[in-house]
Design an enzyme around this catalytic site. Sequence first.
Site, PDB file in Angstrom:
ATOM      1  N   HIS A 275       0.810  -1.217   0.000  1.00 39.00           N
ATOM      2  CA  HIS A 275       0.000   0.000   0.000  1.00 39.00           C
ATOM      3  C   HIS A 275       0.843   1.267   0.000  1.00 39.00           C
ATOM      4  O   HIS A 275       0.408   2.302  -0.532  1.00 39.00           O
ATOM      5  CB  HIS A 275      -0.957  -0.006   1.204  1.00 39.00           C
ATOM      6  CG  HIS A 275      -2.086  -0.976   1.044  1.00 39.00           C
ATOM      7  ND1 HIS A 275      -3.209  -0.714   0.309  1.00 39.00           N
ATOM      8  CD2 HIS A 275      -2.248  -2.251   1.519  1.00 39.00           C
ATOM      9  CE1 HIS A 275      -4.032  -1.747   0.338  1.00 39.00           C
ATOM     10  NE2 HIS A 275      -3.475  -2.697   1.070  1.00 39.00           N
ATOM     11  N   GLU A 305      -8.521   5.486  -6.685  1.00 38.33           N
ATOM     12  CA  GLU A 305      -7.591   5.864  -7.756  1.00 38.33           C
ATOM     13  C   GLU A 305      -8.281   6.654  -8.854  1.00 38.33           C
ATOM     14  O   GLU A 305      -7.771   6.763  -9.976  1.00 38.33           O
ATOM     15  CB  GLU A 305      -6.944   4.607  -8.347  1.00 38.33           C
ATOM     16  CG  GLU A 305      -7.891   3.670  -9.069  1.00 38.33           C
ATOM     17  CD  GLU A 305      -8.578   2.664  -8.155  1.00 38.33           C
ATOM     18  OE1 GLU A 305      -9.048   1.648  -8.680  1.00 38.33           O
ATOM     19  OE2 GLU A 305      -8.620   2.892  -6.929  1.00 38.33           O
TER      20      GLU A 305
END
Length: 380
Positions: A275, A305
């Site tokens: 991450h 995203e």
Amino acid sequence: MSAIDPRTVLLLTGIMGGLMSLVLYSLKRNYPASIEGLGDWSAALLLLFAGGLLVAGRGKLPNVVSISVSSFLLWSGLYLAYVGSQRFFGVKPRIAPWMALITGLALVQLWFSVVEPSYHMRLVLTTVATACLSGVHAWLVFRQGSITFSRGLAVGVLVFLFGAQVMRLVTSFSAPFPLNAEFFDTSTLQLTYITSFAFSVLLFSISAVLMATDRLRIELEHLANHDSLTNALTRRHMDDACRSELERCRRHGHSMALLIMDLDHFKEINDIYGHQAGDQALINFVARVNALLRGPDQLGRFGGEEFVALLPETSLDEAIAVAERIRGACTLAGQAPACTVSIGVTTNRKDNDSVDTLLARADAALYRAKAAGRNRVEVA
């Protein structure tokens, strides 16, 4: 002669300065660490408070303490206030040369206190040092962009203090001093100079609190409008910006464009690289996109995203060109992990277009780009 006791003025002002020091220290403890200088301002007021107490004890304390030590504390306090402003505005202070100068002046002050007593020479040293410190401090604050009320107050107080010290220096040569001249002479002129210094310190402490409050407000507004990870604008801010731009386009018949961008296979980046690598990919993407946008353009993060770019005064062909530049920059980026982007593009078409319809069209174009193999620009 005046019925007001200068010693009382100094004591009361010193107590108020000490309380303002506690206020600034409390702000330092509770405000974000990014707001620097509060601790220096707090310590400066404590030094000025201590120096003022020693000055008030003149005639009851040894001259070395009430004159030389008090002058060193007062000058150090004024300089530390300047250091606090430097750090507050992001200027790196040069402490050693200034403290060497202040120490040297204090030693000269000691000479004219003990070895060759001269009230006039001590007064000249005090006014010159105070005028220099307040002058450079005022210039520092003045140079920090447009003047707000808080910074205007700080500049005004420092300029006033500078002017008062210059006038005090001039009058010290125009009016001869008797051998037995005293600091606590109750003449109107002497009382004016003492009170001007005392209240200048108080007013500057108030301006420091106001400047810190202004900075906190700016930081909170930034946090409310910007994503904490990527520094892109928040969805709420983008919704408002798109709505305002769409209304402007309706009034003037102009064109605007929306780009919805989604990083391809982003979940795989998190799964393979972790991450932290995914977070860095998002940060890098925002940096690359912002480098390609114009000043009026705005980039926001809609979640995960997915990002949206608002391009005012932009036709469809121009928006496609911008989208292709963004896609190409992501494709050619050499930073690992590699990350391409799919982009949906749309522009306003009808007077009854809303932000929701624009987003829906751009989102449909993005879906087609994903379905066609990703790393593409599609138009709706």
